[in-house]
Design a protein around this motif. Structure first.
Motif, PDB file in Angstrom:
ATOM      1  N   GLY A 155     -17.238  46.357 -13.438  1.00 43.45           N
ATOM      2  CA  GLY A 155     -18.425  45.670 -13.961  1.00 43.45           C
ATOM      3  C   GLY A 155     -18.115  44.293 -14.530  1.00 43.45           C
ATOM      4  N   SER A 157     -17.761  41.286 -13.463  1.00 40.96           N
ATOM      5  CA  SER A 157     -18.250  39.980 -13.006  1.00 40.96           C
ATOM      6  C   SER A 157     -19.242  39.370 -14.009  1.00 40.96           C
ATOM      7  N   ASP A 158     -19.927  40.215 -14.770  1.00 40.75           N
ATOM      8  CA  ASP A 158     -20.788  39.698 -15.843  1.00 40.75           C
ATOM      9  C   ASP A 158     -19.957  38.876 -16.831  1.00 40.75           C
TER      10      ASP A 158
HETATM   11 MG    MG Z   1     -22.684  44.198 -12.701  1.00 43.92          MG
END
Ligand code: MG
Ligand code: ASP
Length: 409
Positions: A155, A157-158
Motif C-alpha cells: 500500500g 504508493s500513497d
Molecule cells: Mg493504495
C-alpha cells in the motif's frame, strides 16, 4: 513564494490502472489537468493485483524469499504501469517521462520490504517538470544509500505520493481510489456507509492504523507532519471525495468511523508466572524486527495471568521463526482466528456511552470480545472472526452512522 503552487501530485491505485483501457482513462484525466495549465507528477501503483501475483510467484520458487530479491521482484509491478501510462500520455500528444523510485530520488533506509523514506532528492523530477513534461513516478519503491532497491510496505504508493507533495510543497495532493473517499466504514462491507467530507489527521491515522485500507497510515503521518492536505477521490467519477486535513478546528465528539482488521494474529501465552516480563520479551523481539504490536494486553489479576499481543498477519512467518529461537518463550502460541474492530472519533474518551453501545451491539450479534482497549480517540475490540462482517453492519447502524436519504455528511 512557493514556486510549485501550480503543481498537482496525484496517485492512482492498482484498481484504477488494472487494464489498458483504465490506463488510457487515467491518461485522459492527467492530460485534462495539463490542459488546465497544471504541472503534474503522477505516482502509480502496479496494475490490478500484480503485486499479489508477483508475491505468489516468489512463494512458488522459495519458502522464504530473500527480502532483497523480493523487493527486486515487487518493484517490477510499478515499472509496468509507469511506462504504460507514460506511453498512453505520449499517444495523446503530450510529453511524459517515467521514473523509478531510485531515479525520482526517493531515498530510504535499508529495511527491505518495509523501508522508510529518509530523503527526497527529486532533481530529475524537477528538471523534467521545468521542461513542461508530465512526470510519472513508480510508487512504493525507493533506493537505499547503498543503491539497493527497496519497497515501502504494502500500500506504500500513497506514501510516495504524499512524500513528493511534501517535498515540493505542491499546491494539491490527490489520491485516487476505487471507493472515492473515506467512509464511516468500508463501503464494500457496509452498504450503508457514508462518505465523509473531511477528517482530521489524527482520526485518519487511527483509522488507517486500525485497518482501513483506503490510505497507508504512513502517508497520513507524513501529511500531518508537513501539513499536506490529502484529497481522496474516485478515479471513476468527478464526485468530490474526502479531504484529510488539520483544519477541522471545531470541537467535535462524534464518531467518525468503524474499521476492522482481519489481517492479524494473536500471540498468546497461557498463564505466565510473570506476564509483564513475558510481554517485554515478546515486544523486544518484535521491536528488533520492526513489527508493530497493534494491541497488547497483559494482566495478573485475581491469580490469573494472561498475555495477548496482536500483530499483522503478513509477518507471521518471521515472528514464528524469531520466537522459536527464544528458549524460554516456548509456551507461546499463535492464534489466527481473530480480528479487531475499531471505532474512531475525536473525544470518544469523553463519552462512556459509546463503549456501552458498542458492547451491547456486539453482544446482540453474538460477538464475545476477547479483549477491549481504548485510547483518547478510539476503542478496539478483539474478537473471533465468525460473523464479524454482520456484526460490523449492525454496529454501524446502532451507532447511528448509517446513511439517511438526505445526504452524505
Ligand atoms: Mg493504495
Ligand atoms: N503495488 C503495491 C501494493 O500492492 C503498492 C501500492 O499499491 O500502493 O501493495
Amino acid at each position: 513564494v512557493n514556486p510549485w503552487k501550480n503543481l498537482v501530485v496525484q496517485n492512482f491505485g492498482g484498481t484504477s490502472l488494472a487494464t489498458p483501457e483504465r490506463i488510457k482513462q487515467v491518461a485522459s484525466r492527467v492530460v485534462e489537468e495539463k490542459r488546465a495549465g497544471k504541472d503534474i507528477i503522477v505516482v502509480v501503483s502496479a496494475m490490478g493485483d500484480t503485486t499479489d501475483r508477483l508475491f505468489k510467484l516468489a512463494k512458488v520458487v522459495s519458502s522464504n524469499p530473500p527480502k532483497r530479491e523480493l523487493d527486486m521482484l515487487l518493484t517490477a509491478g510499478e515499472r509496468i504501469s509507469m511506462s504504460l501510462l507514460s506511453m498512453a500520455i505520449s499517444e495523446m500528444g503530450y510529453e511524459a517521462i517515467s521514473f523509478t523510485g531510485s531515479q525520482s530520488g526517493i531515498v530510504t533506509d535499508t529495511a527491505h520490504t518495509r523501508a522508510k523514506i529518509v530523503d527526497v532528492r527529486a532533481f530529475r523530477v524537477k528538471d523534467e517538470l521545468t521542461k513542461g513534461k508530465i512526470v510519472i513516478v513508480a510508487g512504493f519503491q525507493g533506493v537505499s544509500p547503498t543503491k539497493e532497491v527497496t519497497t515501502l510496505g504494502r500500500g506504500g504508493s500513497d506514501t510516495t505520493c504524499v512524500a513528493l507533495a511534501a517535498a515540493f510543497d505542491a499546491g494539491r495532493c490527490e489520491i485516487f481510489t476505487d471507493v472515492g473517499g473515506v467512509y464511516t466504514a468500508d463501503p464494500r462491507l457496509v452498504p450503508n456507509a457514508r462518505k465523509l467530507g473531511a477528517i482530521s489527521y489524527d482520526e485518519m491515522l487511527e483509522l488507517a492504523f486500525c485497518g482501513a485500507g483506503v490510505l497507508h497510515w504512513r502517508s497520513v503521518d507524513i501529511a500531518r507532519r508537513f501539513g499536506v492536505d490529502i484529497h481522496v477521490r474516485s478515479s471513476f467519477s468527478k464526485e468530490c471525495g474526502t479531504v484529510v486535513t488539520a483544519k477541522e478546528k471545531i470541537e467535535r465528539t462524534d464518531i467518525r468511523g468503524i474499521t476492522q482488521d482481519l489481517n492479524v494474529v494473536r500471540i498468546a501465552v497461557a498463564d505466565p508466572s510473570d506476564p509483564v516480563a513475558v510481554t517485554n520479551r515478546i515486544l523486544t523481539t518484535l521491536e528488533r524486527f520492526d513489527i508493530p504490536a497493534k494491541l497488547v494486553v497483559a494482566s495478573r489479576l485475581e491469580k490469573k495471568s494472561t498475555v495477548s499481543i496482536v500483530i499483522p498477519k503478513d509477518q507471521i512467518e518471521e515472528i514464528t521463526a524469531r520466537l522459536a529461537e527464544e528458549p524460554d518463550l516456548n509456551k507461546v502460541s499463535l492464534d489466527d482466528d481473530v480480528a479487531t474492530i475499531s471505532i474512531v472519533g475525536n473525544g470518544l474518551c469523553a463519552r462512556p456511552g459509546v463503549a456501552r453501545t458498542v458492547l451491547e451491539s456486539l453482544a446482540r450479534s453474538g460477538i464475545k470480545p476477547l479483549a477491549i482497549s481504548t485510547s483518547g480517540i478510539s476503542m478496539t475490540v478483539l474478537a473471533r472472526r465468525q460473523n464479524i462482517v454482520a456484526a460490523i453492519r449492525n454496529l454501524h447502524s446502532d451507532l447511528g452512522l448509517d446513511a439517511t436519504r438526505n445526504g452524505t455528511q
